[in-house]
Design an enzyme around this catalytic site. Structure first.
Site, PDB file in Angstrom:
ATOM      1  N   ASP A 306      40.750 -39.075  49.073  1.00 27.09           N
ATOM      2  CA  ASP A 306      39.075 -39.449  47.597  1.00 27.09           C
ATOM      3  C   ASP A 306      38.396 -39.277  48.650  1.00 27.09           C
ATOM      4  OD1 ASP A 306      37.628 -39.132  45.301  1.00 27.09           O
ATOM      5  OD2 ASP A 306      39.407 -40.762  44.422  1.00 27.09           O
TER       6      ASP A 306
HETATM    7  C1  NOJ Z   1      36.476 -39.730  43.716  1.00 27.52           C
HETATM    8  C2  NOJ Z   1      37.482 -38.914  42.374  1.00 27.52           C
HETATM    9  O1  NOJ Z   1      37.860 -40.548  42.277  1.00 27.52           O
HETATM   10  C3  NOJ Z   1      37.765 -37.690  42.566  1.00 27.52           C
HETATM   11  O2  NOJ Z   1      38.245 -37.073  41.395  1.00 27.52           O
HETATM   12  C4  NOJ Z   1      36.558 -36.898  42.297  1.00 27.52           C
HETATM   13  O3  NOJ Z   1      37.307 -35.378  43.281  1.00 27.52           O
HETATM   14  C5  NOJ Z   1      35.510 -36.621  43.959  1.00 27.52           C
HETATM   15  N1  NOJ Z   1      35.427 -38.817  43.828  1.00 27.52           N
HETATM   16  C6  NOJ Z   1      34.980 -36.423  44.094  1.00 27.52           C
HETATM   17  O4  NOJ Z   1      33.735 -35.401  42.957  1.00 27.52           O
END
Ligand code: NOJ
Length: 767
Positions: A306
């Site tokens: 993530d």
């Molecule tokens: C953080 C989020 O937790 C995730 O779900 C998302 O895809 C990413 N940022 C990218 O934006």
């Protein structure tokens, strides 16, 4: 390998080739032949991946494992790193495998051109974007879509999103989010399918299929990403990013099933998660990523971290520094680094010093290249870059109709005393009150990066189409919206009650009052956990003041999570759960209020009476002290009952359904058939979600009091009956024990069937 084995393998190989050649000449419809063709294509991809890997330097491989975000103009100046290099320079030198947030054909093409023309091997980039519920045409938030229990409609909604996203040059979405969510305080429940692993698995697969289609290399399908692996939805106290501590039984039986379903359905990628799980940050957890996902499940795609979650292992207290974090993440099976900028800086040294095995780098790179081959990017890196498609296929009438369809299906009628709804279409005076009534932004919900503010059809606009009634609008109270996109809080005006007086006046003169209250679109989503889950600001005061003037209220709720509204549940005659329904919200809501669409949604998450009951979910365990009892010592609260306000699976219709003739037939082995008759006993045609629950009465690891194990959405004309059939077999009857073994235990099972998780016909059988 023994000679015998080699002989057997050669025979299999020969047969495979034979079947393949028959298939190519006859082009038969034989599914076996199709499978064989796919296998051979897969082998072809493995061969190409191997060949390419053999040409790559270690730096180039590490480059593939790196993703940057690009909220910047790729053809203009970009921020520089410590070495005075821009991300643009990094792409040109082969240090980047994927870009996030670069969208639009012009931008994608420009960026791809750098990768293809300026790097030594010309390996194309894969372009990612959070296409969570629609791209520019916004569909209902995923929690709302799950309330439709309509898997075909959910799949179609993901298809629409994929068509638009791919027309904008993209080929990878960070969806579906398949985290089971039992805690309404957690803002990200809006992104998932609610509290149930069975429903969650079905919805997850429908969404993966919608995004990926049958052929990933088609220019209108995109890679999906099952996230967040794993446990993110179980953050303590519903606070985003918080600690997660769960036992193996919960992990295997509740959290993992939707992920496993995605892996089995062929999802291309997984994303790990921000949280620690039982003391180890998921990003650095080899048990999750190597043992379970890539081992037990045989997942062949790749795992992305993530955003910055590799570097966050330092704050977690698990990694000493960036280098250590890279070592932990790479060894644990995080194949691509999203925005930590650590792999590019440390992996080379870690391989050279023997801390990360070269085989792991090859494995990670090979997985990434495989997906790029599957997407067809090596055949044509610009296959998603077509200006004509971009013009035609984004935000068109067809897509508006498609999201309107699922928006209607996602609405849940929570309460409808005295048939307050549907509204009469003629000669009535209607007061429309509430801060969200004319809002054209909130209904889009959170996570709609390409969706533009002020583009949703408001409830006011939707109701105006029914022009034979007199409509008077008054906001009542306003909320103050912080216009910066990533604002953390929307400040509902806590003091200014000046509009209430006018709203009361408008209500007094009306036959019916429609109040549109709830959460601003940005009050749920990432980082938007709430400790209070009632109506924000002074909306409750507005509601009660209007009620004093006119009790004939239809409350339309817009929200991204279950709310606790005990006063409204008791006093307001009709309540409609309208979530954040996307671009066509107002039309969908108006059609339901006027009965042009008979509501058919059912709650995918329990609605509590008070936040103190949270986490509250239908599939709880009985405990040694179940109730209800008169005395004190049983599991309960002393100030509120155990029941939710509105249970999982609940949802009314303008017609009624009667259930009868629950029949259970044992077919031998662990195979059981269940059938039930459902009759539309009301006066209107309608749809019903027939739900089947089981209870394994005695088990070596205790089982929940109810578990959803089947459902079917059926259409019944007024007066019509249908027999609905289900089959229960190992998959439905078994569970994972604490040795992580899937087992089916003999004994008594209850079977319960009905239109929600409470009002059920019940019978049983012995296995
Ligand atoms: C953080 C989020 O937790 C995730 O779900 C998302 O895809 C990413 N940022 C990218 O934006």
């Amino acid at each position: 390998m023994t000679n015998k084995n080699i002989f057997v393998l050669s025979i299999i190989g020969f047969c495979t080739l034979f079947i393949y050649s028959c298939n190519s000449t006859k082009n038969s419809g034989n599914p076996m032949a199709k499978l064989t063709t796919e296998k051979i294509e897969e082998d072809e991809i493995s061969r190409k991946v191997k060949q390419l890997l053999s040409k790559m330097t270690l730096e180039e491989k590490i480059g593939q494992m790196n993703q940057y975000t690009g909220f910047f103009d790729p053809t203009g100046p970009t921020p520089k790193d410590g070495n005075n290099k821009t991300k643009y320079d990094h792409v040109a030198s082969g240090q980047v495998g994927s870009m996030l947030n670069v969208r639009g054909v012009k931008e994608v093409r420009a960026m791809q051109k750098i990768a293809v023309e300026e790097t030594r091997l010309g390996i194309p980039l894969v372009f990612a974007f959070d296409v969570i519920h629609g791209f520019k045409t916004i569909s209902p938030i995923p929690l709302a879509e799950a309330a439709s229990w309509d898997l075909e409609a959910i799949k179609q909604s993901a298809r629409t999103a994929a068509i638009e996203a791919s027309a904008a040059g993209l080929n990878w979405t960070f969806a579906p989010m398949v985290d089971v969510g039992r805690d309404a305080r957690w803002g990200r429940v809006m992104e998932g399918a609610g509290e149930d692993p069975y429903l969650g698995s079905k919805v997850a697969v429908a969404r993966v299929k919608g995004f990926q289609g049958d052929d990933l290399s088609a220019n209108n399908t995109i890679s999906a990403c099952a996230k967040h692996f794993a446990g993110y939805g179980f953050s303590e106290s519903g606070k985003d990013y918080n600690t997660v501590d769960v036992g193996l039984s919960t992990l295997y039986n509740t959290i993992l099933p939707p992920f496993k379903a995605c892996s089995d359905a062929g999802v291309s990628t997984f994303m790990n998660s921000f949280n620690e799980l039982n003391g180890i940050p998921a990003t650095g957890d080899a048990f999750l990523q190597r043992e379970i996902l890539k081992g037990e499940w045989g997942f062949e795609g790749f795992v992305i971290s993530d955003w910055g979650s590799i570097s966050e292992m330092i704050a977690h207290g698990h990694a000493a520094d960036g280098k250590h974090a890279s070592e932990l993440a790479a060894n644990a099976g995080s194949d691509m680094d999203m925005e930590s900028h650590l792999y590019v800086n440390h992996l080379k040294e870690l391989v050279e010093s023997g801390k990360v095995d070269m085989k792991k780098i090859d494995d990670a790179t090979g997985r990434i290249l495989k997906v790029k081959f599957e997407l067809g990017l090596f055949d044509d890196p610009y296959r998603y870059c077509n200006e004509a498609r971009e013009k035609e296929e984004i935000y068109n009438k067809k897509h508006a109709d498609a999201v309107l369809d699922i928006a209607k299906k996602s609405i849940v009628l929570l309460k409808n005393d005295n048939n307050t709804l549907p509204l009469s279409k003629n000669g009535k005076s209607i007061a429309l009150i509430g801060p969200l009534a004319d809002d054209k932004t909130s209904p889009l919900g959170n996570w709609r990066l390409a969706g533009e503010d002020e583009t949703a059809v408001s409830v006011l606009e939707g109701l105006e189409k029914y022009s034979n009634n007199k409509l008077t609008h008054s906001k009542g109270v306003k909320f103050v919206e912080d216009k910066t996109f990533f604002h953390a809080h929307v400040n509902y005006n806590k003091d200014d009650k000046t509009g209430i007086e006018e709203a009361v006046k408008v209500a007094k003169n009306a036959d019916v009052v429609i109040m549109v209250l709830g959460e601003h679109g940005m009050q749920s989503g990432e980082g938007r956990s709430r400790a209070h889950i009632d109506l924000p600001g002074v909306q409750q005061e507005l509601l009660e003041a209007v009620y004093e003037a006119n009790k004939n209220i239809v409350l339309v709720l817009m929200n991204g999570r279950p709310l606790a509204l005990p006063w409204a549940a008791e006093n307001v005659p009709a309540i409609v759960e309208a979530w954040h329904l996307g671009s066509q919200s107002g039309h969908a809501i108006a059609e339901v209020l006027y009965g042009d669409y008979n509501p058919s949604g059912k709650l995918p998450m329990s609605f509590p009476k008070t936040v103190g009951q949270v986490p509250i979910y239908y599939n709880y365990k009985n405990t040694g002290r179940p109730g209800p009892k008169k005395e004190v010592f049983w599991q309960h609260y002393t100030d509120v009952t155990n029941e939710p306000q509105y249970a999982f699976g609940h949802g009314l219709s303008y017609t009624t359904f009667k259930y009868s003739n629950l029949l259970i037939t044992k077919n031998g082995g662990n195979n059981v058939s269940v059938s039930v008759n459902v009759t539309n006993s009301g006066k209107m045609d309608g749809e019903e979600v027939v739900q089947l629950y089981i209870r394994d009465q005695v088990a070596s690891v205790t089982r929940p009091v109810k578990e959803l194990k089947g459902f079917e959405k059926i259409n019944l004309k007024a007066g019509e009956s249908k027999t609905v059939k289900f089959t229960l077999s190992d998959q439905e009857l078994g569970f994972y024990n604490n040795q992580r073994k899937f087992i089916v235990e003999p004994g008594m099972f209850d079977v319960m069937v009905g239109g929600n998780s409470v009002d059920l016909l019940i019978d049983g059988f012995e296995l």
